[in-house]
Write a protein that holds these residues in place. Sequence first.
Motif, PDB file in Angstrom:
ATOM      1  N   ALA A 141       0.842  -1.184   0.000  1.00 47.95           N
ATOM      2  CA  ALA A 141       0.000   0.000   0.000  1.00 47.95           C
ATOM      3  C   ALA A 141       0.875   1.230   0.000  1.00 47.95           C
ATOM      4  O   ALA A 141       1.914   1.258   0.641  1.00 47.95           O
ATOM      5  CB  ALA A 141      -0.884  -0.011   1.235  1.00 47.95           C
ATOM      6  N   PRO A 142       0.492   2.269  -0.732  1.00 43.14           N
ATOM      7  CA  PRO A 142       1.208   3.530  -0.611  1.00 43.14           C
ATOM      8  C   PRO A 142       1.039   4.023   0.812  1.00 43.14           C
ATOM      9  O   PRO A 142      -0.066   3.955   1.364  1.00 43.14           O
ATOM     10  CB  PRO A 142       0.521   4.438  -1.622  1.00 43.14           C
ATOM     11  CG  PRO A 142      -0.790   3.792  -1.938  1.00 43.14           C
ATOM     12  CD  PRO A 142      -0.652   2.344  -1.638  1.00 43.14           C
ATOM     13  N   GLN A 143       2.114   4.509   1.406  1.00 43.25           N
ATOM     14  CA  GLN A 143       2.051   4.833   2.825  1.00 43.25           C
ATOM     15  C   GLN A 143       1.404   6.195   3.029  1.00 43.25           C
ATOM     16  O   GLN A 143       1.990   7.094   3.581  1.00 43.25           O
ATOM     17  CB  GLN A 143       3.458   4.804   3.400  1.00 43.25           C
ATOM     18  CG  GLN A 143       4.207   3.527   3.089  1.00 43.25           C
ATOM     19  CD  GLN A 143       3.938   2.451   4.099  1.00 43.25           C
ATOM     20  OE1 GLN A 143       3.984   2.689   5.288  1.00 43.25           O
ATOM     21  NE2 GLN A 143       3.622   1.265   3.655  1.00 43.25           N
ATOM     22  N   ASP A 144       0.209   6.346   2.577  1.00 43.21           N
ATOM     23  CA  ASP A 144      -0.439   7.642   2.697  1.00 43.21           C
ATOM     24  C   ASP A 144      -1.348   7.723   3.916  1.00 43.21           C
ATOM     25  O   ASP A 144      -1.991   8.717   4.149  1.00 43.21           O
ATOM     26  CB  ASP A 144      -1.281   7.938   1.454  1.00 43.21           C
ATOM     27  CG  ASP A 144      -0.396   8.257   0.268  1.00 43.21           C
ATOM     28  OD1 ASP A 144      -0.815   7.971  -0.851  1.00 43.21           O
ATOM     29  OD2 ASP A 144       0.728   8.752   0.494  1.00 43.21           O
TER      30      ASP A 144
END
Lengths: 167, 509, 323
Positions: free
Chosen positions: A6-9
């Motif tokens: 997952a993009p670490q947003d």
Amino acid sequence: MSDQTAPQDGAAVQSRADRLAHLVIVALMGAVAVGVIVTALGFPASPDPNDVGPARFPILYATGLLGLLGILLAQTLRQPVAEVAAPERRHYGRVALGMLLMLGALLAIGTVGYFPTAFVLLAGLMALMGQRSLVWNPVLALAITAAIYILFDYGLNVPLPPGSLFE
Amino acid sequence: MDNLHLLWGGVQTLATHPTAILLSIFGVAAGIVIGALPGLTATMGVAILLPFTFSMDPVSGLLMISGVFFGGIYGGSIPAILLRIPGTPAAAATAIDGYALAQKGQAGLALGVATISSFIGGTLSVLILIFLAPILAGFALKFSASETFALAVFGLSIIASISGDSLVKGLIAGFAGLLVASIGLDPMGGFPRFTAGYTELFTVPFIPVMIGLFAAAEVFKSMEEGELRARAMAQIGRLLPSWPQLRGLTGTLLRSSGLGAFIGAIPGAGADIAAYVSYNEARRFSRTPENFGKGEIAAISACEAGGNACTGGALMTMMTLGIPGDAVTAVMMGALVVQGLQPGPLLFTDHAELVFTLLAGMLFCYLVLLALGLGSLRFIGRVLMMPRSVLMPLVLLLCVVGAYAINNSVFDIGIMLAAGVVGYFMQRWGFPASPVVLALIMGPMAEASFRRALSLSNGSYDFLWTRPITVALLALAAVTLLLPLLRRRKGGGPGGTPEALPATAAGKE
Amino acid sequence: MELTHRSKLKLLAGLGAAAILPAGPALAQGYPRRPVELIVPFAPGGGTDLVARAFADAAKAHLERGIGVVNRTGGGGAVGLSEIMAARPDGYKIGLGTVELAMLPHMGLVRFSADDFLPVARLNAEPSAVTVKADAPWKTLGEYLEHAKANPGKIRVGNSGTGAIWHLATEALADKLGLRFNNIPYEGAAPAVTALLGGHIEAVAVSPAEVSAQVQAGQMRILGVMAEQRLEAFPDVPTFRESGTDLAIGTWRGIFVPKRTPAEVVETLRQVARRTAEEQAFRDTLKKLNLTWAYLDGPQFAEQVKAEDATFKALMTRIGLAR
């Protein structure tokens, strides 16, 4: 590599285990980076006055690494934790056994040489991964061991470890 | 054009020279085998065959050596695609998308694209060598330490392109790689850093690290899976790309070949750097950059065309300036000298007939590479038909043997194993391995050339902004590093699944 | 496989015999019972490797069981040289030693010293050649040295790495005449030569073979060689000694065995090395490779190694390389 990461947003969730793992990674790498800086500070200066010396670049890299670890730490702490359904049973014990077999091979190959080491390693790994036939396992292990030996030692003139016992 | 005439003469001479033709076929075949086996490099192959050329006529001997050189660079892509074993550093770039495609059951397509791209990249670079050598040869000399430093920084910035979805994790892997790269004798003063007294660590054993991170880690990961699933093997699929697919690659092929020939001409920069730079540029120009890293054929094409195009560039510097840009051309230069041909500015004029026969022969070598490659792929692809329970142990044994063979050192097997274990955990928690490899290639180059540039300028930092090539490359690096950040801001992150699901899951459907 | 197996049997037989008979002479009489391994501390394709392979090839006629070349690379020769030093002193693992074995120990990087090796024969030697671009203002060695004297630290001299022989050659020259150069290390001689050709540095000190292509093409000029006599390949280039600077420094490569190797074995190897080195085929191969044939028998070679070991120690201490 892990394309599904997952993009670490902060949008995605992480499992408790993942969170712990990331914290451990940050701690370990941080310790390495600090160790590098401390060691590098002890390096001698270069005799050439124009040169920045052997310590400059490792310290630069380690500092950069510490900064990035800080960002990762913040991302990890911000990301919400939730129970993720365990995907499927994974055989971690088998991975550990495989690594141990390799370690054994590493320790043995210097003394007993290529042939016995490769044979035992192959037979062990094949058994580990599901090839447990009492006939096929040793036959395949022997055939592959011999094929690689012939290819390297005779075909390409690249000697494989003879083993110090037999020198 | 005069050169065209000379080349035609060369083709005719070659056609009446069966020994040379046979030996170049042998050379290419041997090169492919050597390149495909982990731990054996084109340099080693060329060095082993060199003594045999002493008694041959110049054309035969040199073409055999060229064949090994070309085949060796191409051969590395085969195990990289099929098994994720990068036989050469350049093939580590091919492995990213090649293996991903193979996991989707399209190993054949990946191999086919790699073969065709290698052929086109190599052929174009030899053509560049034939027709543009006088114009481009001087370029290599413009590269002083500051330009090399800027090139290395640009190379490092490519980490942003190969980081996968988490730029932070990619950069962490890259910086960790830079730290690993600083182990060993410091490049300027010879001071041993972080070696703990091991002479084996004086130079970073780079290929064992790479084999461990990619291949051994992958096998460890495959051990996690249940046995039943483990028996189902990937398909080979179709071998040749379709015509529209191939046409779609034209731009990538031309760009990568040009870049490869250019980079190959720079002393000290070789196929590995060319492959990564070509990958980066292919992604920059691609309409679907998000596919890179997941089995994009343009990525495979770029790496292979770029890597093989280096051959022509490296030969150009060696033949026209008498300067070997890397270890392989150094040995080849020895082979030329032994035959009484002194490489240098006079080679093309003094021995025009022979040189153009050689060049024609090199084009022939690439044709042989195409034929042998495409002809054997179906057979080589059979490797994937083996049950996983036999194939994976075999891959681990090859890792052991390959790590040992590079320096004849048991110590390096240990390095490989350590890298394999670390690589397994990196993969598990979503840290990509490619940035580490890139850092290992570029890190030492960046440090050494920066400090050398500083010495050359007597301690002044002016070289960073007063030299046009340096400035251009550094600007390019900044763009590469910042582009993904900008893109992310604009597009917004795509929704993702929880992390660290292994990439293979996608390919299993 | 067959080979190793057979040699294992022979070894077992030998062990059996050794248990009954007095060990020493019995072992030497049968030497060599199996192929001899020649450790090369540098990568395939380099100058040292080529000398080793040419030697192994020519030795076939004189050593029944033959010689196998094994490259043990790393650490600028340190890994391979360490292995030669630590090898069982039975003559089955010998090494191609280079000048580095008298240099590395002083840098505090390795556990061996030059005394740990027994020289059997020198095969090849290359002097250092001070080379400048053809359009450089200095036509002779004298002019160059005068310029260096007037502009201390201004002349940038490329070498093949800090602590490598060509670096020491420049330092020895500076030391002898009280000059100061700006030494720029490169990863080997070829990049240094490239930098000279590109005009990024003023001079290089490497072996003549490494610049011969550019010299023949008229792009570079060798001002002088640090050799005892003028070179066959460059008869017009004066030696430093002729120009009034008593300096002869360069690399050499030869056969070495670990210190405690039995005298009979050393004697056998010495004979083999002499006969091999005198083969016309060996000399021709070296010549083709631009390498200088420089056979020297063990005892004289040992004196040279000892003398240079002392010289390097003093020099490296003075310039701050010794640790």
